[in-house]
Design a protein around this motif. Structure first.
Motif, PDB file in Angstrom:
ATOM      1  N   HIS A  26      -4.567  -9.626   8.793  1.00  0.00           N
ATOM      2  CA  HIS A  26      -4.360  -9.471   7.172  1.00  0.00           C
ATOM      3  C   HIS A  26      -2.901  -9.033   7.247  1.00  0.00           C
ATOM      4  O   HIS A  26      -2.202  -8.554   8.020  1.00  0.00           O
ATOM      5  CB  HIS A  26      -5.110  -8.360   6.827  1.00  0.00           C
ATOM      6  CG  HIS A  26      -6.694  -8.851   6.285  1.00  0.00           C
ATOM      7  ND1 HIS A  26      -7.423  -7.785   6.338  1.00  0.00           N
ATOM      8  CD2 HIS A  26      -6.998  -9.773   6.340  1.00  0.00           C
ATOM      9  CE1 HIS A  26      -8.847  -8.618   5.954  1.00  0.00           C
ATOM     10  NE2 HIS A  26      -8.349  -9.804   5.873  1.00  0.00           N
ATOM     11  N   THR A  73       0.946  -1.301  -0.051  1.00  0.00           N
ATOM     12  CA  THR A  73      -0.094   0.155   0.096  1.00  0.00           C
ATOM     13  C   THR A  73       0.860   1.230  -0.173  1.00  0.00           C
ATOM     14  O   THR A  73       0.291   2.338  -0.055  1.00  0.00           O
ATOM     15  CB  THR A  73      -0.958  -0.188   1.109  1.00  0.00           C
ATOM     16  OG1 THR A  73      -0.159  -0.081   2.489  1.00  0.00           O
ATOM     17  CG2 THR A  73      -1.945  -1.141   1.271  1.00  0.00           C
ATOM     18  N   LEU A 133      -2.419  -5.553  10.439  1.00  0.00           N
ATOM     19  CA  LEU A 133      -2.747  -4.115  10.228  1.00  0.00           C
ATOM     20  C   LEU A 133      -3.534  -3.766  11.320  1.00  0.00           C
ATOM     21  O   LEU A 133      -4.351  -4.799  11.971  1.00  0.00           O
ATOM     22  CB  LEU A 133      -3.611  -4.147   8.798  1.00  0.00           C
ATOM     23  CG  LEU A 133      -3.016  -4.498   7.564  1.00  0.00           C
ATOM     24  CD1 LEU A 133      -4.153  -4.552   6.438  1.00  0.00           C
ATOM     25  CD2 LEU A 133      -2.094  -2.794   7.283  1.00  0.00           C
ATOM     26  N   LEU A 148     -14.240  -1.164   2.667  1.00  0.00           N
ATOM     27  CA  LEU A 148     -13.101  -1.655   3.065  1.00  0.00           C
ATOM     28  C   LEU A 148     -13.168  -2.613   4.364  1.00  0.00           C
ATOM     29  O   LEU A 148     -14.076  -1.892   5.427  1.00  0.00           O
ATOM     30  CB  LEU A 148     -11.858  -0.417   3.123  1.00  0.00           C
ATOM     31  CG  LEU A 148     -10.556  -0.652   3.968  1.00  0.00           C
ATOM     32  CD1 LEU A 148      -9.647  -1.027   2.781  1.00  0.00           C
ATOM     33  CD2 LEU A 148      -9.978   0.555   4.334  1.00  0.00           C
ATOM     34  N   ARG A 149     -12.619  -3.408   4.950  1.00  0.00           N
ATOM     35  CA  ARG A 149     -12.635  -4.030   6.090  1.00  0.00           C
ATOM     36  C   ARG A 149     -11.197  -4.756   6.395  1.00  0.00           C
ATOM     37  O   ARG A 149     -10.944  -5.885   5.879  1.00  0.00           O
ATOM     38  CB  ARG A 149     -13.788  -4.940   6.205  1.00  0.00           C
ATOM     39  CG  ARG A 149     -13.708  -5.824   7.653  1.00  0.00           C
ATOM     40  CD  ARG A 149     -13.964  -5.087   8.717  1.00  0.00           C
ATOM     41  NE  ARG A 149     -15.237  -4.764   9.182  1.00  0.00           N
ATOM     42  CZ  ARG A 149     -15.306  -3.720  10.257  1.00  0.00           C
ATOM     43  NH1 ARG A 149     -14.203  -3.532  11.025  1.00  0.00           N
ATOM     44  NH2 ARG A 149     -16.413  -3.365  10.535  1.00  0.00           N
ATOM     45  N   THR A 150     -10.287  -4.065   7.085  1.00  0.00           N
ATOM     46  CA  THR A 150      -9.033  -4.760   7.359  1.00  0.00           C
ATOM     47  C   THR A 150      -9.034  -5.396   8.727  1.00  0.00           C
ATOM     48  O   THR A 150      -9.889  -4.764   9.765  1.00  0.00           O
ATOM     49  CB  THR A 150      -7.957  -3.806   7.480  1.00  0.00           C
ATOM     50  OG1 THR A 150      -8.153  -2.790   8.488  1.00  0.00           O
ATOM     51  CG2 THR A 150      -7.927  -2.928   6.001  1.00  0.00           C
ATOM     52  N   ILE A 202      -9.090  -7.549   1.592  1.00  0.00           N
ATOM     53  CA  ILE A 202      -9.563  -6.562   2.621  1.00  0.00           C
ATOM     54  C   ILE A 202     -10.857  -5.842   2.038  1.00  0.00           C
ATOM     55  O   ILE A 202     -11.193  -4.554   2.675  1.00  0.00           O
ATOM     56  CB  ILE A 202      -8.407  -5.215   2.925  1.00  0.00           C
ATOM     57  CG1 ILE A 202      -7.883  -4.800   1.601  1.00  0.00           C
ATOM     58  CG2 ILE A 202      -7.080  -6.163   3.411  1.00  0.00           C
ATOM     59  CD1 ILE A 202      -6.921  -3.478   1.936  1.00  0.00           C
ATOM     60  N   ALA A 233      -3.271   0.761   7.795  1.00  0.00           N
ATOM     61  CA  ALA A 233      -4.599   0.610   7.456  1.00  0.00           C
ATOM     62  C   ALA A 233      -5.086   1.862   7.742  1.00  0.00           C
ATOM     63  O   ALA A 233      -6.072   2.308   6.879  1.00  0.00           O
ATOM     64  CB  ALA A 233      -5.428  -0.520   8.565  1.00  0.00           C
TER      65      ALA A 233
END
Length: 448
Positions: A426, A211, A437, A420-422, A413, A239
């Motif tokens: 992950h 990222t 994260l 978005l769901r971290t 994710i 995140a």
């Protein structure tokens, strides 16, 4: 307020750090005070600033290790104590936790861990009578502790049962256990660089995540690391760096960052060329945001106000980012006190606030504008359900699904709806300290 006892020149080395650690543990476990308020700012323990950098780092690591392993430590001490932990002397409890944590998880010689915990008890009038008990229990811990811990290795004792039950329901038992394991590891230091992340990964002996965040295992005072004082980067979990990017190209646009402090997302938006208005209700936290922007040589309009009541501007905003107050259960690996300070009953009160904030944000958004709502919570009531509530009542708002290409191809994710769901488990890594994260939820919405 903790007792104001500071290190004297003749004091045994390391004792002051352990005494302050004991005070702060007492603050979390018995007075329900957060680590942040005890370690920094105007309400910080007065002894913190008297410690050397080395002792301050030791004290912080001691407290974090104990809170991260509190359930396991409780099990261990119950096996080593015939009558349980003394309840009439909090310092005896703290001394046992501090000694056991050092023996089992920290690079401290056993004899030093035992000796300093005994001295800690002896220095407290109510706890002094337990000095012999602390000495005997910690010596047993050095001999027998590791096998006792190995017995319960897979039992997730370090997550409060109510949280583990919720995660099992929402994510499945296997993922819930993976989350618990991820939370047991010391976290890395994540930074967002203003430019040239490759250079900063090299200089800080780290690596670049998919990222773009730079992740390093360097420890000690962040302010002493290369590039900090010069404003080349800021601390921000990988995140937490994602939601601001979901607004797309914000160059030249007016953007409101609601609940903005301490300012990592504000800095991202300003760096990307947006004209940012940062809003936060806390005077102290806003002062910290302003300090961060000054160090980074970035400028934003700052407003101290309750975002839910803030009138905004008559023109509205091209884009809005709202990082709503929440239970913060996604941040336990960096803030281990959260696990023991939060209760399930907190969720309801916070979701009511989140709904008000999201409705206000929708009202402040220009037609055609983009809104990103996010929380650092693992609880769906504070994420998916808040967004679904708005979509059900506001016909002008619709979801704009996030594409995998916007999050470096990390399809795991993203939810089926395109949110978005971290999760803390992950982004795994062969070195657990370099994996993981914070748990974040984010949804992107547009106004027709």
């Amino acid at each position: 307020m903790p007792p104001q006892r500071f290190a004297l020149p003749s004091e045994v080395p390391g004792l002051a750090a352990r005494r302050i650690a004991a005070d702060i543990l007492d603050g979390v476990l018995h007075k329900h005070r957060t680590l942040d308020e005890q370690l920094d700012g105007p309400t910080a323990h007065p002894g913190v600033k008297t410690l050397s950098d080395r002792d301050r780092a030791l004290m912080r690591r001691l407290v974090a290790t104990i809170l991260r392993r509190l359930g396991t430590l409780g099990h261990l001490l119950s096996r080593l104590l015939d009558r349980g932990i003394p309840t009439d002397a909090p310092r005896a409890q703290s001394a046992l936790l501090i000694g056991a944590a050092q023996i089992l998880w920290m690079d401290v010689p056993d004899h030093a861990a035992v000796d300093l915990s005994v001295r800690l008890v002896q220095s407290d009038r109510r706890a002094a009578k337990y000095a012999g008990l602390v000495n005997a229990v910690l010596r047993r811990c050095a001999r027998e502790g590791q096998p006792l811990i190995d017995e319960v290795k897979g039992q997730t004792l370090d997550i409060p049962p109510w949280l583990l039950k919720r995660w099992s329901v929402h994510y499945g038992e296997s993922v819930a256990r993976d989350i618990a394991v991820a939370l047991s590891h010391d976290p890395s230091l994540d930074i967002t660089a203003k430019s040239d992340p490759d250079q900063w990964a090299t200089r800080l002996h780290g690596e670049i995540l998919p990222t773009g965040t730079v992740r390093t295992l360097l420890q000690g005072s962040v302010t002493m690391l290369p590039g900090f004082a010069e404003g080349h980067w800021w601390v921000q979990d990988a995140a937490a760096a994602l939601p601001a990017r979901l607004l797309g190209d914000v160059a030249g646009k007016t953007v409101a960052d609601l609940c903005a402090a301490p300012g990592g997302k504000t800095a991202q938006l300003v760096q990307a060329g947006a004209r940012v208005t940062a809003v936060d209700r806390s005077v102290g936290r806003m002062a910290r945001l302003n300090d961060n922007l000054t160090r980074l040589s970035l400028q934003a309009e700052t407003v101290v106000a309750d975002a839910a009541e803030w009138p905004g501007t008559s023109e509205g905003f091209d884009a809005i980012l709202i990082d709503a107050p929440c239970t913060s259960t996604g941040t336990i690996r960096r803030h281990p006190d959260v696990a023991w300070l939060r209760q399930e009953a907190d969720i309801g009160a916070l979701t009511a606030l989140q709904k008000r904030l999201l409705q206000k944000a929708a009202a402040l958004l220009k037609p055609g504008g983009t809104l990103v709502y996010c929380t650092c919570s693992l609880e769906p009531e504070e994420g998916e359900q808040v967004v679904e509530g708005l979509l059900a009542t506001e016909p002008t708002i619709r979801r704009a699904p996030i594409a995998a290409s916007e999050v470096a191809g990390l399809v795991e994710i993203l939810t089926p709806d395109g949110d978005l769901r971290t999760l803390p488990c992950h982004l795994p890594h062969q070195d657990p300290r370099l994996g993981g994260l914070d748990g974040f939820y984010a949804a992107r919405l547009v106004k027709s």
